[in-house]
Design an enzyme around this catalytic site. Structure first.
Site, short mmCIF file in Angstrom:
data_model
loop_
_atom_site.label_atom_id
_atom_site.label_comp_id
_atom_site.label_asym_id
_atom_site.label_seq_id
_atom_site.Cartn_x
_atom_site.Cartn_y
_atom_site.Cartn_z
N ASP A 188 11.48 -79.16 -22.88
CA ASP A 188 12.82 -79.62 -23.27
C ASP A 188 12.96 -81.09 -22.86
O ASP A 188 11.99 -81.71 -22.39
CB ASP A 188 13.92 -78.70 -22.71
CG ASP A 188 14.12 -78.84 -21.21
OD1 ASP A 188 13.37 -79.59 -20.55
OD2 ASP A 188 15.04 -78.18 -20.67
N THR B 232 12.83 -77.17 -14.25
CA THR B 232 12.30 -76.35 -13.15
C THR B 232 11.14 -75.46 -13.56
O THR B 232 10.42 -74.95 -12.69
CB THR B 232 13.40 -75.39 -12.64
OG1 THR B 232 13.82 -74.59 -13.75
CG2 THR B 232 14.58 -76.16 -12.07
N HIS C 241 -4.94 -61.37 -12.27
CA HIS C 241 -4.31 -60.05 -12.13
C HIS C 241 -3.27 -59.73 -13.20
O HIS C 241 -3.11 -58.55 -13.54
CB HIS C 241 -3.64 -59.93 -10.75
CG HIS C 241 -4.62 -59.83 -9.63
ND1 HIS C 241 -4.25 -59.57 -8.32
CD2 HIS C 241 -5.99 -59.95 -9.62
CE1 HIS C 241 -5.33 -59.54 -7.55
NE2 HIS C 241 -6.39 -59.77 -8.31
N CYS D 80 10.04 -77.40 -18.38
CA CYS D 80 11.44 -77.84 -18.43
C CYS D 80 11.74 -78.51 -17.09
O CYS D 80 10.81 -78.98 -16.43
CB CYS D 80 12.38 -76.68 -18.78
SG CYS D 80 12.40 -75.30 -17.61
N HIS E 161 -6.36 -53.92 -12.91
CA HIS E 161 -5.28 -54.83 -13.28
C HIS E 161 -4.86 -54.62 -14.74
O HIS E 161 -3.71 -54.82 -15.09
CB HIS E 161 -5.69 -56.28 -13.02
CG HIS E 161 -6.04 -56.51 -11.59
ND1 HIS E 161 -5.12 -56.39 -10.58
CD2 HIS E 161 -7.24 -56.78 -11.00
CE1 HIS E 161 -5.71 -56.60 -9.42
NE2 HIS E 161 -7.01 -56.82 -9.65
C1 RB5 Z 1 18.04 -79.01 -18.35
O1 RB5 Z 1 18.93 -79.84 -17.71
C2 RB5 Z 1 17.55 -77.94 -17.38
O2 RB5 Z 1 18.57 -77.02 -17.16
C3 RB5 Z 1 16.32 -77.26 -17.92
O3 RB5 Z 1 15.33 -78.22 -18.13
C4 RB5 Z 1 15.65 -76.21 -17.05
O4 RB5 Z 1 15.39 -76.70 -15.77
C5 RB5 Z 1 16.23 -74.88 -17.04
O5 RB5 Z 1 15.72 -73.96 -16.41
#
Ligand code: RB5
Length: 145
Positions: free
Chosen positions: A7, A66, A97, A64, A132
């Site tokens: 993203d 996180t 696994h 993304c 597994h």
């Molecule tokens: C975008 O701001 C952020 O929410 C997205 O990249 C992500 O981290 C969501 O899990």
């Protein structure tokens, strides 16, 4: 072919990963999004994971902010086993696994140096099978319920 998507929070890290894939001669398709664009991670997760479930791609990488949102969305798609990892050990064992077919991580969590190491171990570690496989089959059974 490896499918890769991100993203708007992860364009820079996605570009670094693509650069690495080019250097190690791994064929990939970049599904975006690209610089200056915005996209919602569930939409990108769907597009990229469908490349895996259709057989167009062997595995995928989703990035993304996180890695968590991408992994939650990806795991809603039948046939996808997405792992959000920011350490070498977890990536290695999710291949050995869990037979993870999608790796997720976050640009706000890992640097480019670590990210490419995670990608290498994800691409180069084979599923162990055996006991597994029985467990992975149980995940598939949950999905089919
Ligand atoms: C975008 O701001 C952020 O929410 C997205 O990249 C992500 O981290 C969501 O899990």
């Amino acid at each position: 072919m490896i499918a890769i998507g991100n993203d708007h929070a992860a364009v820079t890290l996605k570009n670094a990963v693509c650069e690495h894939l080019k250097e190690i001669s791994v064929e990939y398709k970049d599904f975006g999004c690209f610089e200056g664009e915005k996209c919602d991670y569930p939409d990108k997760a769907k597009e990229v994971c469908e490349a895996v479930t259709s057989g167009q791609a062997e595995k995928a990488i989703l990035i993304c902010g996180t890695g968590v949102g991408m992994s939650i969305a990806a795991n809603k798609i039948k046939g996808i086993r997405a792992a959000c990892c920011s350490d070498y050990f977890s990536v290695k064992f999710t291949r050995l696994h869990n037979d993870a077919n999608v790796l997720c991580f976050g640009e706000r969590v890992v640097g480019a140096g670590l990210a490419v190491e995670l990608v290498d171990v994800f691409l180069n570690t084979e599923f162990e099978g055996g006991r597994h496989a029985t467990r992975v089959d149980k995940i598939t059974a949950l999905e089919n319920k």
